[in-house]
Write a protein that holds these residues in place. Structure first.
Motif, short mmCIF file in Angstrom:
data_model
loop_
_atom_site.label_atom_id
_atom_site.label_comp_id
_atom_site.label_asym_id
_atom_site.label_seq_id
_atom_site.Cartn_x
_atom_site.Cartn_y
_atom_site.Cartn_z
N GLY A 1 0.81 -1.21 0.00
CA GLY A 1 0.00 0.00 0.00
C GLY A 1 0.84 1.26 0.00
N PHE A 2 2.14 1.13 0.30
CA PHE A 2 3.05 2.28 0.35
C PHE A 2 4.23 2.09 -0.58
CE2 PHE A 2 0.69 2.36 4.27
CZ PHE A 2 0.42 3.71 4.46
N ARG A 3 4.04 1.29 -1.63
CA ARG A 3 5.12 0.97 -2.56
C ARG A 3 4.89 1.67 -3.89
NH1 ARG A 3 5.60 -5.46 -0.92
NH2 ARG A 3 6.38 -5.00 1.19
N PRO A 4 5.97 2.03 -4.62
CA PRO A 4 5.82 2.78 -5.86
C PRO A 4 5.35 1.93 -7.03
CG PRO A 4 8.13 2.31 -5.47
CD PRO A 4 7.38 1.81 -4.26
N ARG A 5 4.74 2.58 -8.00
CA ARG A 5 4.27 1.90 -9.22
C ARG A 5 5.44 1.38 -10.04
NH1 ARG A 5 -0.52 5.95 -11.38
NH2 ARG A 5 -1.77 5.81 -9.49
N SER A 6 6.53 2.12 -10.04
CA SER A 6 7.75 1.72 -10.74
C SER A 6 8.93 2.21 -9.90
CB SER A 6 7.80 2.32 -12.14
OG SER A 6 7.74 3.72 -12.08
N ARG A 7 10.12 1.68 -10.17
CA ARG A 7 11.30 2.06 -9.39
C ARG A 7 11.49 3.57 -9.46
NH1 ARG A 7 16.07 -0.34 -11.91
NH2 ARG A 7 15.75 -2.14 -10.57
N PHE B 1 16.29 12.46 4.62
CA PHE B 1 15.70 12.56 3.30
C PHE B 1 14.19 12.66 3.39
CE2 PHE B 1 16.29 7.89 3.67
CZ PHE B 1 14.99 7.45 3.46
N ASN B 2 13.61 13.19 2.31
CA ASN B 2 12.18 13.42 2.21
C ASN B 2 11.83 13.10 0.75
OD1 ASN B 2 9.68 14.61 1.81
ND2 ASN B 2 10.16 16.42 3.02
N VAL B 3 10.98 12.09 0.54
CA VAL B 3 10.65 11.69 -0.82
C VAL B 3 9.15 11.41 -0.92
CG1 VAL B 3 11.20 9.25 -0.38
CG2 VAL B 3 11.28 10.12 -2.72
N SER B 4 8.59 11.66 -2.10
CA SER B 4 7.19 11.33 -2.34
C SER B 4 7.07 10.71 -3.72
CB SER B 4 6.29 12.55 -2.22
OG SER B 4 6.69 13.56 -3.09
N PHE B 5 6.08 9.83 -3.88
CA PHE B 5 5.89 9.13 -5.15
C PHE B 5 4.48 8.56 -5.22
CE2 PHE B 5 8.05 6.42 -2.07
CZ PHE B 5 7.18 5.35 -1.97
N LEU B 6 4.04 8.20 -6.44
CA LEU B 6 2.73 7.59 -6.63
C LEU B 6 2.72 6.16 -6.13
CD1 LEU B 6 1.80 8.86 -10.21
CD2 LEU B 6 0.81 9.59 -8.03
N ALA B 7 1.71 5.80 -5.38
CA ALA B 7 1.58 4.44 -4.87
C ALA B 7 1.06 3.52 -5.96
CB ALA B 7 0.63 4.42 -3.67
#
Length: 93
Positions: A43-49, A86-92
């Motif tokens: 649920g908190f993993r990215p769609r792609s690397r 670090f601070n990162v955001s991405f699409l789940a």
């Protein structure tokens, strides 16, 4: 939610975007290239690397990958020392 083992770590999701903020309090000192520093839950993993950069309080820059299986991996050819932030955001997924 908090991430076990980190003194200051935040992980949350809003509108399908995951936000991960880490201040490791020197927990990751000595980690080298290829080290998995944490694994994100389903649920908190990215769609792609994705790749992102971070830095330590002594000016050490480092790069990480977040894999689709949730592993956050240090990719830089360095040995971590000091406090890492670090601070990162991405699409789940």
């Amino acid at each position: 939610s908090q991430i076990a083992g980190f003194s200051s770590a935040t992980l949350y999701k809003k509108a399908g975007v995951v936000f991960l903020i880490i201040d490791d309090n020197s927990k990751l000192n000595g980690r080298t290239s290829g080290s998995v520093i944490l694994t994100l839950p389903d649920g908190f993993r990215p769609r792609s690397r994705i790749s992102f950069s971070g830095s330590t309080n002594i000016g050490q820059a480092c790069v990480f990958n977040v894999e689709t299986d949730g592993r956050v991996i240090l990719m830089s050819n360095t040995t971590l020392s000091g406090y890492l932030y670090f601070n990162v955001s991405f699409l789940a997924k």
